[in-house]
Design an enzyme around this catalytic site. Structure first.
Site, PDB file in Angstrom:
ATOM      1  N   GLU A  51       7.822  -6.787  56.351  1.00  0.00           N
ATOM      2  CA  GLU A  51       7.548  -5.341  56.386  1.00  0.00           C
ATOM      3  C   GLU A  51       8.280  -4.639  57.524  1.00  0.00           C
ATOM      4  OE1 GLU A  51       4.547  -6.969  59.313  1.00  0.00           O
ATOM      5  OE2 GLU A  51       5.602  -7.665  57.513  1.00  0.00           O
TER       6      GLU A  51
ATOM      7  N   HIS B 274       8.555 -11.010  59.839  1.00  0.00           N
ATOM      8  CA  HIS B 274       7.815  -9.887  59.267  1.00  0.00           C
ATOM      9  C   HIS B 274       8.670  -9.202  58.199  1.00  0.00           C
ATOM     10  CE1 HIS B 274       4.356  -9.590  62.061  1.00  0.00           C
ATOM     11  NE2 HIS B 274       5.192 -10.112  62.941  1.00  0.00           N
TER      12      HIS B 274
ATOM     13  N   CYS C 195       3.635 -14.226  59.420  1.00  0.00           N
ATOM     14  CA  CYS C 195       3.571 -14.439  60.859  1.00  0.00           C
ATOM     15  C   CYS C 195       2.431 -15.425  61.194  1.00  0.00           C
ATOM     16  CB  CYS C 195       3.454 -13.122  61.622  1.00  0.00           C
ATOM     17  SG  CYS C 195       3.877 -13.292  63.386  1.00  0.00           S
TER      18      CYS C 195
END
Length: 212
Positions: A195, A193, A85
């Site tokens: 995750e 992202h 990011c």
């Protein structure tokens, strides 16, 4: 590294989703440590640099924690780094955000600026157009990833040079095309992202861990 999980430091300098990133990396097969300690960050097999918030604040936080020096030293030694990011955005030369023109880490030429799109932020799931020889996106070319951002690199300005392998640049679309990921030798980065991207994000991190 037979029988041993690669070690990854998530650089914990106050500007990132460090706990969710650590959990995702562990699921993907790494031994993970959250720290801003210079020696630990240098010694790990891989370094993940997260980043959320304003470009200028993230750059300031990184420099305060000597993250810029750590990233530079790791890359000089061919040691892998992954930015996520705003942790990707600050790798470019400059960021233009809310009237501020901030110098980035300068690993790549180019400017991070606001997307020209009818709705901002770009928030939600989107597809990524990755090169066929991408390592990060191996087995993931039809998957969707989770984005939350209003700013991005809207072009790729690194000129081809010599016989060195050219960076693999992946793209996404929101109002206009923007750089979604870069694989450039030991330096990789994603605007989205991993995750927060479910199993596709875990597999992408697994692909990165496989390079360590």
């Amino acid at each position: 590294m037979t029988g041993q999980r690669p070690s990854v430091v998530v650089f914990d300098y106050g500007f990132g989703n460090v706990h969710s990133a650590a959990k995702a990396l562990e699921t993907a097969g790494a031994d993970v440590e959250l720290t801003a300690d210079r020696d630990r960050a240098m010694a790990a097999d891989g370094l993940l640099v997260p980043g959320v918030g304003a470009f200028a604040a993230v750059v300031e936080g990184l420099r305060r924690a000597h993250g810029d020096e750590i990233v530079g030293r790791r890359l000089a030694g061919g040691r892998p780094v992954l930015g996520i990011c705003v942790g990707m955005q600050v790798l470019f030369e400059r960021g233009l955000e809310r009237g501020a023109d901030t110098e980035g880490l300068g690993e790549w030429p180019g400017v991070v600026e606001e997307l020209e799109a009818p709705v901002l932020p770009h928030m939600g799931w989107n597809t990524v157009e990755a090169p066929g020889d991408s390592v990060l996106f191996e087995g993931l070319h039809d998957e969707r990833f989770y984005f939350v951002h209003s700013y991005a690199a809207r072009g790729w300005e690194l000129d081809p040079y010599g016989r060195l392998q050219q960076p693999r640049v992946s793209w996404a679309q929101h109002g206009e095309r923007f750089v979604a990921a870069v694989e450039n030798g030991p330096l990789s980065a994603t605007q989205f992202h991993p995750e927060k991207s479910g199993e596709a994000g875990i597999q992408l991190l697994r692909n990165w861990i496989g390079t360590l």
